[in-house]
Design a protein around this motif. Structure first.
Motif, PDB file in Angstrom:
ATOM      1  N   GLU A 130     -13.522  13.265  65.469  1.00 53.05           N
ATOM      2  CA  GLU A 130     -13.858  12.087  64.763  1.00 53.05           C
ATOM      3  C   GLU A 130     -12.938  11.224  63.869  1.00 53.05           C
ATOM      4  O   GLU A 130     -12.789  10.190  64.192  1.00 53.05           O
ATOM      5  CB  GLU A 130     -15.264  12.527  63.872  1.00 53.05           C
ATOM      6  CG  GLU A 130     -16.419  13.067  64.627  1.00 53.05           C
ATOM      7  CD  GLU A 130     -17.158  11.862  65.583  1.00 53.05           C
ATOM      8  OE1 GLU A 130     -16.993  10.646  65.376  1.00 53.05           O
ATOM      9  OE2 GLU A 130     -17.498  12.322  66.687  1.00 53.05           O
ATOM     10  N   ASN A 134     -12.021   7.534  65.310  1.00 52.85           N
ATOM     11  CA  ASN A 134     -12.272   6.618  64.663  1.00 52.85           C
ATOM     12  C   ASN A 134     -10.925   5.689  64.085  1.00 52.85           C
ATOM     13  O   ASN A 134     -10.888   4.631  63.962  1.00 52.85           O
ATOM     14  CB  ASN A 134     -12.691   6.952  63.155  1.00 52.85           C
ATOM     15  CG  ASN A 134     -14.071   7.369  63.083  1.00 52.85           C
ATOM     16  OD1 ASN A 134     -14.768   7.215  64.114  1.00 52.85           O
ATOM     17  ND2 ASN A 134     -14.508   8.319  62.224  1.00 52.85           N
ATOM     18  N   GLU A 137     -10.851   3.666  67.459  1.00 56.96           N
ATOM     19  CA  GLU A 137     -11.517   2.521  67.128  1.00 56.96           C
ATOM     20  C   GLU A 137     -11.428   1.531  66.260  1.00 56.96           C
ATOM     21  O   GLU A 137     -11.722   0.353  66.158  1.00 56.96           O
ATOM     22  CB  GLU A 137     -12.887   3.090  66.789  1.00 56.96           C
ATOM     23  CG  GLU A 137     -13.527   3.882  68.055  1.00 56.96           C
ATOM     24  CD  GLU A 137     -14.699   4.637  67.888  1.00 56.96           C
ATOM     25  OE1 GLU A 137     -15.244   4.535  66.550  1.00 56.96           O
ATOM     26  OE2 GLU A 137     -15.216   5.089  68.718  1.00 56.96           O
ATOM     27  N   ASN A 138     -10.504   1.589  65.202  1.00 57.67           N
ATOM     28  CA  ASN A 138     -10.092   1.014  63.915  1.00 57.67           C
ATOM     29  C   ASN A 138      -8.800   0.027  63.786  1.00 57.67           C
ATOM     30  O   ASN A 138      -8.468  -0.275  63.099  1.00 57.67           O
ATOM     31  CB  ASN A 138     -10.271   1.553  62.545  1.00 57.67           C
ATOM     32  CG  ASN A 138     -11.816   1.927  62.463  1.00 57.67           C
ATOM     33  OD1 ASN A 138     -12.566   1.334  62.685  1.00 57.67           O
ATOM     34  ND2 ASN A 138     -11.869   3.169  61.591  1.00 57.67           N
TER      35      ASN A 138
END
Length: 139
Positions: A130, A134, A137-138
């Motif tokens: 995760e 993340n 994705e960021n």
């Protein structure tokens, strides 16, 4: 995220006073190590959990010269993450002028420290999966 900064040392230059090309790969590693620290999962912690992330491939494109005494900043972005492999993109820029000096990429696999076999973070280390997911994705 901030970028890793590196002040060019004399020993990194060649007879022409220009940084030897091999140093870019070293600087990618410095920036990658720093990125993992900033993500909250440094190499030391990763290895203590039995995870290795060797480099499978490294490439660099040299755009302009870097010289002794200059400071460069190296940005690191996760371009791809599958949970078993990841690809990181790098840019080396002059820290003052922001001139692009070098671009590059490294490809990595996640391995089990004991067996050296591929390791699925999604299956075996969900929190780490995760964290990396993340991060991409960021970006």
């Amino acid at each position: 995220m901030k970028n890793w900064q590196h002040r060019v040392q004399y020993y990194e230059t060649d007879q022409m006073g220009i940084v030897h090309h091999s140093n870019s790969i070293r600087w990618f590693e410095e920036a990658r190590t720093w990125m993992l620290d900033e993500m909250g999962f440094p190499y030391k912690e990763m290895e203590s959990q039995g995870i290795l992330i060797p480099v499978l491939e490294a490439s660099a494109k040299y755009i302009s010269m870097v010289k002794f005494g200059e400071t460069v900043e190296i940005s690191t972005k996760m371009a791809q993450f599958t949970g078993v492999k990841m690809i990181l993109d790098y840019e080396i820029r002059d820290s003052v002028t922001k001139e692009l000096r070098t671009t590059g990429q490294t490809k990595h696999a996640f391995l089990d420290k004991e067996t050296y076999r591929p390791l699925s973070l999604k299956r075996n280390h969900k929190e780490l999966y995760e964290l990396f997911k993340n991060s991409i994705e960021n970006k």
